[in-house]
Design a protein around this motif. Sequence first.
Motif, PDB file in Angstrom:
ATOM      1  N   ARG A   1      12.387  -3.780   5.107  1.00 54.79           N
ATOM      2  CA  ARG A   1      12.172  -2.346   5.305  1.00 54.79           C
ATOM      3  C   ARG A   1      11.593  -1.689   4.059  1.00 54.79           C
ATOM      4  NH1 ARG A   1      16.785  -2.131   8.527  1.00 54.79           N
ATOM      5  NH2 ARG A   1      18.082  -1.463   6.786  1.00 54.79           N
TER       6      ARG A   1
ATOM      7  N   LYS B   1       8.166   0.415   4.051  1.00 55.33           N
ATOM      8  CA  LYS B   1       8.131   1.817   3.637  1.00 55.33           C
ATOM      9  C   LYS B   1       7.217   2.033   2.441  1.00 55.33           C
ATOM     10  CE  LYS B   1      12.383   3.591   5.557  1.00 55.33           C
ATOM     11  NZ  LYS B   1      13.696   4.195   5.303  1.00 55.33           N
TER      12      LYS B   1
ATOM     13  N   ALA C   1       8.471   9.074  -0.410  1.00 52.77           N
ATOM     14  CA  ALA C   1       9.295   7.980   0.108  1.00 52.77           C
ATOM     15  C   ALA C   1      10.750   8.390   0.306  1.00 52.77           C
ATOM     16  CB  ALA C   1       9.208   6.772  -0.820  1.00 52.77           C
TER      17      ALA C   1
ATOM     18  N   HIS D   1       3.807   2.122   3.740  1.00 57.97           N
ATOM     19  CA  HIS D   1       3.589   3.357   4.496  1.00 57.97           C
ATOM     20  C   HIS D   1       3.301   4.540   3.573  1.00 57.97           C
ATOM     21  CE1 HIS D   1       4.138   6.341   7.666  1.00 57.97           C
ATOM     22  NE2 HIS D   1       4.969   6.985   6.853  1.00 57.97           N
ATOM     23  N   TYR D   2       4.136   4.686   2.555  1.00 58.44           N
ATOM     24  CA  TYR D   2       3.979   5.869   1.701  1.00 58.44           C
ATOM     25  C   TYR D   2       2.811   5.734   0.732  1.00 58.44           C
ATOM     26  CZ  TYR D   2       8.122   7.666   3.850  1.00 58.44           C
ATOM     27  OH  TYR D   2       8.993   8.144   4.777  1.00 58.44           O
TER      28      TYR D   2
END
Lengths: 261, 307
Positions: free
Chosen positions: A121, A125, A165, A128-129
């Motif tokens: 995860r 993440k 984040a 993603h950020y």
Amino acid sequence: MEARTHIRVEDLSVWYGGHPALKDVTLSIPDKKITAIIGPSGCGKTTLLKSFNRLIDLQEGVRMEGRILVDDEDITAPGADLTRLRKKMGLLFQRPQVLPMSIFENVAYGLRIHGENDRLRLGEKVEHYLRMAGLWAEVRDRLAAPAAKLSIGQQQRLCLARGLAVEPEVILGDEPTSALDPHSAERIEQRFLELKRDYTIVLVTHILRQARRLADYAAFVYMGELVEHGPAAELFAHPKDPRTEAYISGRFIESTGEDPD
Amino acid sequence: MDIRQIKDAIARRSMGLVALGVMSAAFLVGFGLYWRARPVLAGRRWTEILFSAAWHPARGEFGLGGFILGSFWVTAIAMVIAVPLSLLTALYLSEYASRRTREWSRPVVDVLAGISPVVYGVWGMLVVVPLVRDYAMPFLSSRLKFFPFASDNFTGFSALAGGVVLAVMVVPIMVSVMEEILRTVPPEIREASLALGATRWQTTKKAVLKKAWPGVVAAIILGFSRASGETMAVLMVAGCALQAVPKSIFDPAYPLPALIANTYGEMMSVPLYDAAILLAALVLFLLTVLFNAVGWGILLRLEKREG
């Protein structure tokens, strides 16, 4: 302005060791808009911004009076949960402050602090950020490199990714483009325009053109005093106070004949 | 050439000469010790002297191994106690304490650092040795019958007593260096971490220490270096009986500096005795050089990796 108020400042005064930095500021920051706080250097803009996440508490000998309500919760009350408040308020500094670790770890830092330890995860993440901050393409091959090796513009986008984040609701920018070259500055500005769909953004800037380009709402602070605030278009087109008018037209404020003290 | 420039030239040369003199002292000490120790080195191998614990001057056996290990043993005990104490104290002072607390704590730490070793030695004999003898040793040694607790030395004059006294002596030095180093960490790093919603402790542990790590290592090495060379206080409390290999923190220990201080100038009728003691001094000198070199090596590598 029918937008919901996200941050409400009521009669806020701040002193640094007896020296006043802000005097009786009352201001509402609307939800999911960009609010620009403008004014000359040393006028109290940064103090105002840093009281939103109570980072001014770190200053020696600081004293605060008045209230700040975030989502109707008084964050100046004794016993306010500062870590929760600061998680809610992402802050971009004047100069990017990367932490002494890798690119990946910089973004993962906030996630880990708030209890995310799952490697998979974390990886998702971080990607993603970094994408959200517009940095992914440039760093995907060197996530393990020290963050300090990035250019200053990349560092600022890394700080943006790091701030995003922890899933804040508000993004505070303390002249976040002033140390950057024009191209990097533009990239940050574009991010802000995209981000205001989901976030309330408060931007301290002394670059008037930047405020004009970005802001929905503007507040002019001068010598610790909130001189004027309102919808940005209106404030820039028809300033009510002569000091505002002088400032945005680039004249000396003293020449308006009004003694600011 | 006018008079100002002449003065300037004189100043530069004379100060350069003085500086050179001071620097060369290190080499002169090393060389002088080597020169005087040569007789005992003749006909013996280095390895034999360094690793053998057979110390029988009358029989011409001069193995320094027991003293070298004794030095390491006492210093290691001291560091196990002193490093956490110093680090936590320095972290408190730099990260948590108010400015006023810092202002009065600094002179207190300096005073502690400035107290004469003899005073620490007396304190060790009057307080630490009885504590070890009456409490620590009976309590631990009878329950934990294994390394490094089992021992049959009931005097209290022990490696542990030496380590405790040394720890108390080096803590102020390490606190002061570590605090200095922590204060060089830019406040922006703390702000960045706190602004993400980190607590003080998270910020200290994950951001500040991360940045200050090389310096903290340097402070530890400095403390180690100091502790391993300290003589008087250890001499007074460590028991100074030769052990081939340290087996317990409650056994006596005989570190190199104590050997030198204890025996130099005595029993000079024994052949090669003074050369052997000077060799011990040379070994101590080389160990100090080695610690410092290793310390700097670590430091430089950490700094390079940090970029």
